[in-house]
Design an enzyme around this catalytic site. Structure first.
Site, PDB file in Angstrom:
ATOM      1  N   HIS A 197      -1.189   1.466  15.863  1.00 29.57           N
ATOM      2  CA  HIS A 197      -1.088   0.190  17.254  1.00 29.57           C
ATOM      3  C   HIS A 197      -0.331   0.673  18.106  1.00 29.57           C
ATOM      4  O   HIS A 197      -0.044  -0.065  18.487  1.00 29.57           O
ATOM      5  CB  HIS A 197      -1.406  -0.460  16.351  1.00 29.57           C
ATOM      6  CG  HIS A 197      -2.681  -0.723  15.608  1.00 29.57           C
ATOM      7  ND1 HIS A 197      -3.347  -0.924  15.886  1.00 29.57           N
ATOM      8  CD2 HIS A 197      -2.342  -1.458  14.122  1.00 29.57           C
ATOM      9  CE1 HIS A 197      -3.885  -0.828  14.675  1.00 29.57           C
ATOM     10  NE2 HIS A 197      -3.920  -0.550  13.839  1.00 29.57           N
ATOM     11  N   TYR A 209      -1.388   4.815  10.863  1.00 25.79           N
ATOM     12  CA  TYR A 209      -1.849   3.873  11.591  1.00 25.79           C
ATOM     13  C   TYR A 209      -0.435   3.523  12.812  1.00 25.79           C
ATOM     14  O   TYR A 209       0.626   2.984  12.167  1.00 25.79           O
ATOM     15  CB  TYR A 209      -1.803   1.886  11.038  1.00 25.79           C
ATOM     16  CG  TYR A 209      -3.113   2.512  10.595  1.00 25.79           C
ATOM     17  CD1 TYR A 209      -4.308   2.380  11.099  1.00 25.79           C
ATOM     18  CD2 TYR A 209      -3.103   1.739   8.680  1.00 25.79           C
ATOM     19  CE1 TYR A 209      -5.892   2.670  10.137  1.00 25.79           C
ATOM     20  CE2 TYR A 209      -4.287   1.642   8.307  1.00 25.79           C
ATOM     21  CZ  TYR A 209      -5.523   2.303   8.976  1.00 25.79           C
ATOM     22  OH  TYR A 209      -7.053   2.138   7.847  1.00 25.79           O
ATOM     23  N   ASP A 251      -2.632  -6.893  15.617  1.00 28.16           N
ATOM     24  CA  ASP A 251      -2.059  -5.045  15.668  1.00 28.16           C
ATOM     25  C   ASP A 251      -2.685  -5.132  16.590  1.00 28.16           C
ATOM     26  O   ASP A 251      -1.501  -3.714  17.673  1.00 28.16           O
ATOM     27  CB  ASP A 251      -2.608  -4.821  14.719  1.00 28.16           C
ATOM     28  CG  ASP A 251      -2.415  -4.449  13.156  1.00 28.16           C
ATOM     29  OD1 ASP A 251      -1.041  -4.396  13.242  1.00 28.16           O
ATOM     30  OD2 ASP A 251      -3.085  -3.947  11.960  1.00 28.16           O
ATOM     31  N   GLU A 272      -6.485   4.637  13.665  1.00 30.64           N
ATOM     32  CA  GLU A 272      -7.189   4.127  14.423  1.00 30.64           C
ATOM     33  C   GLU A 272      -7.837   4.261  15.195  1.00 30.64           C
ATOM     34  O   GLU A 272      -8.723   3.656  15.652  1.00 30.64           O
ATOM     35  CB  GLU A 272      -6.934   2.734  14.272  1.00 30.64           C
ATOM     36  CG  GLU A 272      -5.421   2.832  15.495  1.00 30.64           C
ATOM     37  CD  GLU A 272      -4.169   2.572  15.653  1.00 30.64           C
ATOM     38  OE1 GLU A 272      -3.540   3.133  16.335  1.00 30.64           O
ATOM     39  OE2 GLU A 272      -4.060   3.672  14.190  1.00 30.64           O
ATOM     40  N   LYS A 299       1.498   2.219   7.971  1.00 24.55           N
ATOM     41  CA  LYS A 299       1.999   1.447   8.276  1.00 24.55           C
ATOM     42  C   LYS A 299       2.844   2.322   9.789  1.00 24.55           C
ATOM     43  O   LYS A 299       3.363   3.042   9.222  1.00 24.55           O
ATOM     44  CB  LYS A 299       2.487  -0.060   7.880  1.00 24.55           C
ATOM     45  CG  LYS A 299       0.982  -0.919   7.677  1.00 24.55           C
ATOM     46  CD  LYS A 299       0.773  -0.964   8.663  1.00 24.55           C
ATOM     47  CE  LYS A 299       1.103  -1.986   9.388  1.00 24.55           C
ATOM     48  NZ  LYS A 299      -0.646  -1.928  10.481  1.00 24.55           N
ATOM     49  N   ARG A 337       0.949  -1.040  -0.098  1.00 21.90           N
ATOM     50  CA  ARG A 337       0.125   0.225  -0.075  1.00 21.90           C
ATOM     51  C   ARG A 337       0.857   1.365   0.110  1.00 21.90           C
ATOM     52  O   ARG A 337       2.134   1.384   0.818  1.00 21.90           O
ATOM     53  CB  ARG A 337      -1.055   0.018   0.946  1.00 21.90           C
ATOM     54  CG  ARG A 337      -2.161  -1.131   1.121  1.00 21.90           C
ATOM     55  CD  ARG A 337      -2.708  -1.248   2.467  1.00 21.90           C
ATOM     56  NE  ARG A 337      -1.968  -1.671   3.461  1.00 21.90           N
ATOM     57  CZ  ARG A 337      -2.138  -2.041   4.599  1.00 21.90           C
ATOM     58  NH1 ARG A 337      -3.815  -1.692   5.012  1.00 21.90           N
ATOM     59  NH2 ARG A 337      -1.682  -2.857   5.727  1.00 21.90           N
TER      60      ARG A 337
END
Length: 361
Positions: free
Chosen positions: A96, A94, A269, A118, A75, A15
């Site tokens: 996490h 993201y 995650d 998130e 990420k 991605r």
């Protein structure tokens, strides 16, 4: 503002954090966009498309990080990227963090303004997590249909069975976006589906949608244990925004399953909701514990980047433009959704779930 997009380096992560339409929107607003050469190739976006939209292509991740006010990623930064982060830079991706203390401490030390996709929240919904949860939920069943095959280590079960042979028993723990999409796929394949959640209203909605095609159960230790014992496949789809996932399926529960049954922990995650979960990669996606096959890839949507990149960018770009136009300091004061997305700011953890995970005051 200068917005930088490095190439993703997580294992088989194809991605990219922006599409050409997003570049055009930012440049129209007089912002500059730096993109690492080849960053979009995994999503079938070539450098020329970005240049035509107004971006500047740079040769290395160092060029991106060093010269950007805001870093836009898919990420979380990996260890090789930690030293590239610049003091007081804005990071939007993201994260996490409740499952990653080392990165949390790095972001604190470098005074990064870290905003996590998130935990951006609007009216109780997570608009930047939702599209990837939809992808991961659907993928969980597609992947399961592969890994339930004997040649991949599974017990050799066809999800929908055939006339005269029972279907696979699929247990979905969590009735949120991931769970709903997993249920849709599993029901579509003809599997026997049981879903558990603590939210009875969520179970009512599923019952209205699927009727007798699924079974719904209140999520508690006894019901989870009974369901897991009968399952050919268990999907972990639990989420508490910003917090480490609770352990709901214990190793003792897995011991009651038939050998070569499969568990897929989509909550990996956030630390995973299955006790035996350990993060895996697309290159090495599975492992066995006590004869049970585990699939715990932490970036499942990266396997379908042409879908995932566009779905993600559609959701993130309104917030990216706000951050670019207003700057992180102002926007988190004036925009409640992005304020909830802020995890680390000025050396402090400001997300309660992350602070609780690592006992950070």
């Amino acid at each position: 503002m200068i917005v930088g997009i490095p190439k993703e380096i997580k294992d088989n992560e194809r991605r990219v954090a922006i599409i050409p339409a997003g570049v055009a929107e930012l440049t129209k607003r007089n912002h500059k966009v730096l993109i690492e050469r080849g960053a979009g190739l995994g999503s079938s976006i070539n450098d020329d498309e970005y240049v035509k939209a107004g971006a500047k292509i740079v040769e290395s991740p160092k060029d991106v990080f060093k010269n950007s006010d805001m870093i836009l990623k898919v990420k979380e930064p990996l260890e090789s990227e930690y030293d590239l982060l610049q003091d007081r830079q804005t990071l939007f991706t993201y994260l996490h963090l409740a499952a990653n203390e080392k990165l949390t401490r790095v972001l604190m030390k470098k005074n990064i303004k870290a905003i996590a996709y998130e935990t951006v929240e609007v009216n109780g919904q997570l608009p930047l997590l939702k599209p990837m949860s939809e992808v991961a939920g659907q993928m969980s069943i597609i992947i399961a249909s592969q890994y339930l095959q004997h040649m991949y280590g599974g017990k050799g079960v066809l999800p929908g069975g055939v006339p005269g042979v029972k279907q696979a028993e699929v247990v979905v723990i969590g009735a949120g976006v991931v769970g709903l999409n997993a249920i849709k796929m599993a029901v579509g394949m003809g599997a026997s589906v049981t879903v558990l959640d603590v939210n009875i209203d969520a179970l009512r909605r599923l019952d209205d949608m699927f009727g007798s095609r699924i079974k719904t159960l209140a999520s508690n230790t006894m019901n989870i244990a009974d369901a897991v014992e009968r399952a050919d496949l268990v999907i972990g789809a639990v989420l508490i925004p910003g917090m480490k996932a609770p352990t709901l399926v214990t190793r003792d529960m897995l011991a009651t399953m038939q050998k070569n049954s499969l568990v897929i922990d989509v909550a990996v995650d956030q630390g995973g909701c299955i006790e035996t979960t350990t993060p895996t990669t697309h290159s090495n996606p599975t492992f066995f514990v006590d004869g049970i096959l585990h699939y715990c890839v932490a970036n499942m949507p990266g396997a379908v980047p042409n879908t995932s990149t566009y779905a993600l960018s559609n959701a993130t770009m309104p917030y990216v433009t706000l951050l670019a136009d207003m700057g992180a300091d102002r926007v988190v004061r004036e925009n409640e959704a992005l304020a909830k997305g802020l995890n680390v700011n000025n050396g402090r953890v400001v997300c309660s779930g992350v602070a609780e995970a690592f006992k950070i005051a």
